[in-house]
Design an enzyme around this catalytic site. Structure first.
Site, PDB file in Angstrom:
ATOM      1  N   GLU A 145       0.927  -1.144   0.040  1.00 50.74           N
ATOM      2  CA  GLU A 145      -0.019   0.018   0.106  1.00 50.74           C
ATOM      3  C   GLU A 145       0.957   1.419   0.004  1.00 50.74           C
ATOM      4  O   GLU A 145       1.763   1.306   0.728  1.00 50.74           O
ATOM      5  CB  GLU A 145      -0.964   0.022   1.322  1.00 50.74           C
ATOM      6  CG  GLU A 145      -1.774   1.052   1.205  1.00 50.74           C
ATOM      7  CD  GLU A 145      -2.648   1.099   2.827  1.00 50.74           C
ATOM      8  OE1 GLU A 145      -3.648   1.845   2.708  1.00 50.74           O
ATOM      9  OE2 GLU A 145      -2.307   0.245   3.588  1.00 50.74           O
ATOM     10  N   LYS A 169      -9.468   2.301  -3.398  1.00 47.82           N
ATOM     11  CA  LYS A 169      -9.983   1.677  -2.007  1.00 47.82           C
ATOM     12  C   LYS A 169     -11.365   2.177  -1.797  1.00 47.82           C
ATOM     13  O   LYS A 169     -11.520   3.146  -1.891  1.00 47.82           O
ATOM     14  CB  LYS A 169      -8.858   1.725  -0.938  1.00 47.82           C
ATOM     15  CG  LYS A 169      -9.316   0.883   0.544  1.00 47.82           C
ATOM     16  CD  LYS A 169      -8.337   1.365   1.571  1.00 47.82           C
ATOM     17  CE  LYS A 169      -8.698   0.724   2.859  1.00 47.82           C
ATOM     18  NZ  LYS A 169      -7.468   1.120   3.765  1.00 47.82           N
ATOM     19  N   CYS A 179      -5.405  -3.270   2.273  1.00 47.84           N
ATOM     20  CA  CYS A 179      -5.327  -3.189   3.714  1.00 47.84           C
ATOM     21  C   CYS A 179      -6.947  -3.690   4.541  1.00 47.84           C
ATOM     22  O   CYS A 179      -7.027  -4.791   4.459  1.00 47.84           O
ATOM     23  CB  CYS A 179      -4.919  -1.661   4.161  1.00 47.84           C
ATOM     24  SG  CYS A 179      -4.407  -1.502   5.844  1.00 47.84           S
TER      25      CYS A 179
END
Length: 499
Positions: A266, A326, A372
């Site tokens: 990330e 995301k 994540c």
């Protein structure tokens, strides 16, 4: 009542020992019968709910202590949150333990109470995945994701009922000793049966052949690189050097000439890869024109104002082949929830992506990207109407320090592989990076605080699992049926008492 609540707190703390990374499962065979016993001693459903709340508080204070780690990184600004963050979150999550305990009080002692507790506990955990943005962390189903063969065997039923279904099984089986010696024996038999079923599924799994070589890159940068430009650029150069080594290793062990894919963590790139041709050129010159790189990055929207936590796919120095934004953002970490009037984050934070997707990039297997925190959301990571061949997970667990946080996060990712029947490659900035096959078997791992890479054939996919078809409906229906069975037994017992 005071002593009762102290015991509930102790039982909750003991239950936390079964969570990753300790995996002390026998703790549940002590704490859950203890909770059942305390519920039976309660004088009202309100007292039972308070017992459940106290139990959940003890469980989550221990299970979520790592929440303090990211706060300490920004201690100069958020020091005042340290004494409140963990207890406050533990109390909020504890409400989802209080409700099942209160409802179980209405059922008579014995099997009806165990069934009602197991069913409503699972439904409460399901609600926890959605209420107030959702926080599906440390579901008890992950307690059986023990590293090694025994854990791989025990997590296999997640392919049918998901981690929430495993939670239901854990609550019911571990509560059975509350029924005495016969209950304990039944619990032991059920656990043996569980292992046998898991072993049979594992031995019968026939994954597809590997279609690529995957290189997972771990640079081991501190969390400060997110705000320190000099540190971020230095870490980017480290990723280039590690990628060169990974490509050399992949090329030397690739007799079938499979495509090579590199997965960076990330926000590994501090450069805007969608517009920075120089950064793309640097990557292409390092890995070669034929290697596909999936890199964590930040991306600005078309308006020039909105910013996304993204993954970009590139091959060569040209424009990005694909990108993913995301969509399940971390509250208070990546955005400010509108329902909280207190402003904690400066600005508006990140913008939200459109949801799970499958990236179709020529030359590599279709991939389902997740970033994540998204990996903890069971049943919400894959676009099932456009099913990928594998899952690419990029994360930056440096925020958690050397705590239970990275280990718990890893266990969650492993569960997603089993639920979906898809291999999963996990690139974590400072660890733990890993490659799991479609049955949740760990192929390779790179631990915390290490620089390096993992290079291996990308494991093949399995046919779509039952959970892939039904999603969260599978554990939801199972929990409802379990609760109804408990209520049916309640009505039957009361009818017998009247007669």
């Amino acid at each position: 009542m005071r002593k009762t609540l102290i015991l509930a707190l102790i039982f909750g703390i003991v239950a936390a020992l079964a969570l990753p990374p300790i995996y002390l499962l026998p703790a549940l065979w002590i704490s859950l019968p203890g909770l059942i016993w305390l519920i039976g001693r309660a004088g009202s459903w309100k007292q039972a709910g308070l017992i459940g709340l106290t139990f959940g508080f003890g469980l989550n204070v221990v299970g979520l202590y790592w929440i303090t780690e990211p706060i300490l990184i920004e201690a100069a600004q958020f020091w005042w949150l340290v004494p409140f963050a963990v207890p406050g979150l533990a109390l909020a999550v504890g409400v989802f333990t209080a409700v099942p305990a209160a409802l179980a009080w209405f059922a008579p002692s014995g099997l009806p109470r165990l069934l009602v507790l197991a069913g409503t506990w699972t439904l409460a955990d399901l609600a926890l995945q959605f209420v107030f943005t959702g926080f599906p962390w440390n579901f008890w189903g992950t307690d059986v994701a023990i590293p090694g063969l025994i854990g791989t065997v025990l997590i296999q039923p997640a392919a049918w009922i998901g981690v929430l279904g495993l939670t239901l099984c854990i609550v019911f089986v571990a509560s059975l000793p509350a029924l005495g010696l016969r209950g304990f024996a039944t619990s032991l038999v059920l656990m043996i049966g569980w292992a046998v079923v898991g072993g049979l599924r594992l031995s019968s799994a026939k994954p597809a052949a590997p279609a690529a070589i995957i290189g997972v890159i771990q640079g081991d940068g501190t969390a400060e690189f997110v705000s320190d430009r000099t540190a971020a650029v230095a870490l980017f150069r480290r990723y280039l050097a590690l990628s060169a080594k990974a490509v050399a290793e992949a090329q030397a062990n690739n007799p079938k000439n499979l495509p090579i894919i590199l997965l960076w963590p990330e926000t590994a790139s501090p450069f805007q890869l969608q517009t920075d041709a120089g950064a793309r050129q640097a990557i292409a010159e390092t890995v070669g024109p034929d290697v596909t790189v999936i890199a964590g990055m930040l991306r600005f929207g078309a308006d020039g104002q909105s910013i996304y936590n993204s993954m970009g796919v590139l091959r060569g120095p040209g424009p990005l082949l694909a990108s993913y934004d995301k969509w399940h953002l971390v509250p208070f970490g990546e955005y400010q929830p509108a329902w909280l009037p207190l402003q904690i984050l400066p600005g508006e934070g990140f913008s939200r992506g459109t949801g799970p997707t499958t990236l179709h990039v020529p030359g590599i297997p279709p991939v389902g990207p997740i970033i994540c925190y998204e990996s903890v959301f069971s049943g919400q990571i894959i676009k099932e109407s456009d099913r990928p061949d594998w899952i690419a997970l990029s994360t930056n667990d440096a925020w958690f320090g050397n705590s239970s946080g990275p280990r718990q996060h890893l266990a969650a990712g492993r569960m997603r592989a089993v639920e979906e029947g898809l291999p999963l490659a996990r690139a974590a900035n400072t660890g733990i990076s890993a490659i799991f096959d479609a049955s949740g078997r760990e192929e390779m791992r790179l631990g915390l605080g290490r620089q390096g890479n993992l290079v291996a054939p990308l494991p093949g996919r399995l046919p779509p699992t039952l959970f892939a078809y039904w999603g969260l409906w599978a554990p939801a229906v199972l929990a409802i049926l379990t609760t109804l069975l408990g209520l049916l037994l309640v009505f039957r017992l009361r009818r017998l008492e009247r007669s």
